[in-house]
Design an enzyme around this catalytic site. Structure first.
Site, short mmCIF file in Angstrom:
data_model
loop_
_atom_site.label_atom_id
_atom_site.label_comp_id
_atom_site.label_asym_id
_atom_site.label_seq_id
_atom_site.Cartn_x
_atom_site.Cartn_y
_atom_site.Cartn_z
N LYS A 39 108.01 54.69 -14.10
CA LYS A 39 108.00 53.60 -15.02
C LYS A 39 109.45 52.99 -14.78
CE LYS A 39 110.59 57.02 -17.93
NZ LYS A 39 110.40 57.60 -19.41
N TYR B 5 141.09 41.90 -11.74
CA TYR B 5 141.49 41.53 -13.08
C TYR B 5 142.28 42.41 -13.73
CZ TYR B 5 137.65 38.00 -13.02
OH TYR B 5 136.92 36.69 -12.76
#
Length: 354
Positions: A43, A254
């Site tokens: 899956k 950042y």
């Protein structure tokens, strides 16, 4: 207007996928199950690495039982190969019925409503049934399962799912195993299945007729018994876009969370949280060239990271391997091994080795 034709462009980011390690992991899990057949959960596009490639390799190795989550995944995968079967774990909604009836795949019936729909549409067609033995997720209750609700169905695999198998000492494992065995003794089916990767590691009492490994196939360690036995399948490599000189006292990224304590050099790599390399690696992640290892410097951006390479002989266009062995990466980042796999994005080149 005629559209220009461009030459193929390779992304500066790639996954190196080890097919031999995948097969070795499946064989180890198969052997741990004693005499039980060993399937494969594919899956989420094979846990993010490509379901079709996973199925082809495992089918050649002898795997004959595959599991996806939804009918969209079943359609995308297609038939898994000669002598192999495919089961759709999330069942069959009203919107799925036309596809399910026409498909080679089996639905896993999880509710009384699903049972009623399947009986009305294709009662002679094989199906699977999920029993909830304590997880309170998908599945019939044990009382529903033995009430006669399932009479008339051609049940291929009766299954349940363990909630705490990755914690071997949890008493819930035995509670669920015994609850499932009680239902299995009363509900006829061709096969019975309980164990995922972690359940396989609990021992053969949990194996029944068929096991359904997922994480362990792809390089995750599902429990203490797998430590050192499961091979790494997925490696990340990122290209160096730029090498920067960083003076003592300067910051990177950042928030200016990294400050150089001495003059150094930073390699800027084409990788970030849009690619599944999430912010939890900031201050903890690393990359390497051969035996040389380099720490992340600053935050993880959307599609860039920096690593402190010091005086290493690394330049623009070089490729670094980003440390991503699942057990260690989970500890470093605070993310689960499942998240680390299934979150890998679509911007990677995917290169399979055998």
């Amino acid at each position: 207007m005629t559209q220009p034709t461009f030459p193929p462009v390779e992304a500066p980011l790639r996954l190196i996928l080890d097919g031999a390690a995948l097969v070795d992991n499946w064989r180890w899990l198969h052997d741990r199950g004693g005499g039980a057949a060993c399937g494969a959960a594919v899956k989420a596009d094979g846990y993010g690495i490509g379901a079709g490639n996973v199925v082809r390799r495992l089918h050649r190795a002898g795997c004959r039982d595959f599991f996806v989550a939804t009918w969209a995944e079943a359609v995308a995968l297609g038939h898994p190969g000669d002598g192999a079967s495919l089961s759709v774990l999330h069942g069959v909604r009203p919107a799925d019925m036309a596809t399910a009836v026409a498909s080679h795949a089996r639905p896993t019936l999880n509710s009384a409503g699903m049972v009623a729909r399947w009986k009305a549409a294709a009662p002679a067609r094989p199906c699977d049934v999920m029993i909830d033995t304590g997880m309170n997720r998908l599945g019939l209750t044990p009382a529903e399962a033995v009430s006669g609700l399932l009479d008339g169905l051609a049940i291929d695999t009766l299954m349940s799912h363990l909630a705490c198998a990755d914690t071997p000492e949890s008493p819930m494992n035995l509670v669920q195993r015994n609850a499932f065995a009680q239902v299995a003794a009363q509900v006829p089916a061709r096969r019975y299945s309980l164990a995922n990767s972690a359940g396989i590691c609990l021992g053969t009492d949990f194996a029944f007729d068929l096991t359904r490994p997922g994480l362990g196939l792809y390089g995750g360690e599902p429990g203490p018994a797998a430590a050192g036995r499961i091979r790494q399948v997925v490696r990340i490599e990122a290209e160096v876009l730029q090498v920067r000189s960083v003076e003592a006292g300067q910051t990177i990224g950042y928030g200016a969370t990294f400050t150089a304590q001495a003059s150094t050099r930073a390699a800027i790599l084409n990788l970030g949280y849009a690619d599944g390399y999430l912010r939890g690696f900031a201050g903890r992640g690393s990359a390497r060239a051969g035996s040389d290892r380099f720490a992340l410097a600053g935050r993880v951006s959307m599609d860039l990271i920096a690593v402190d390479i010091g005086a290493a002989d690394i330049g623009e266009g070089d490729w670094l391997e980003v440390d991503y062995r699942l057990p260690e990466a989970a500890i470093r980042s605070g993310l689960s091994q499942y998240e680390l796999l299934t979150g890998l994005g679509t911007r990677y080149q995917r290169h399979w080795t055998e």
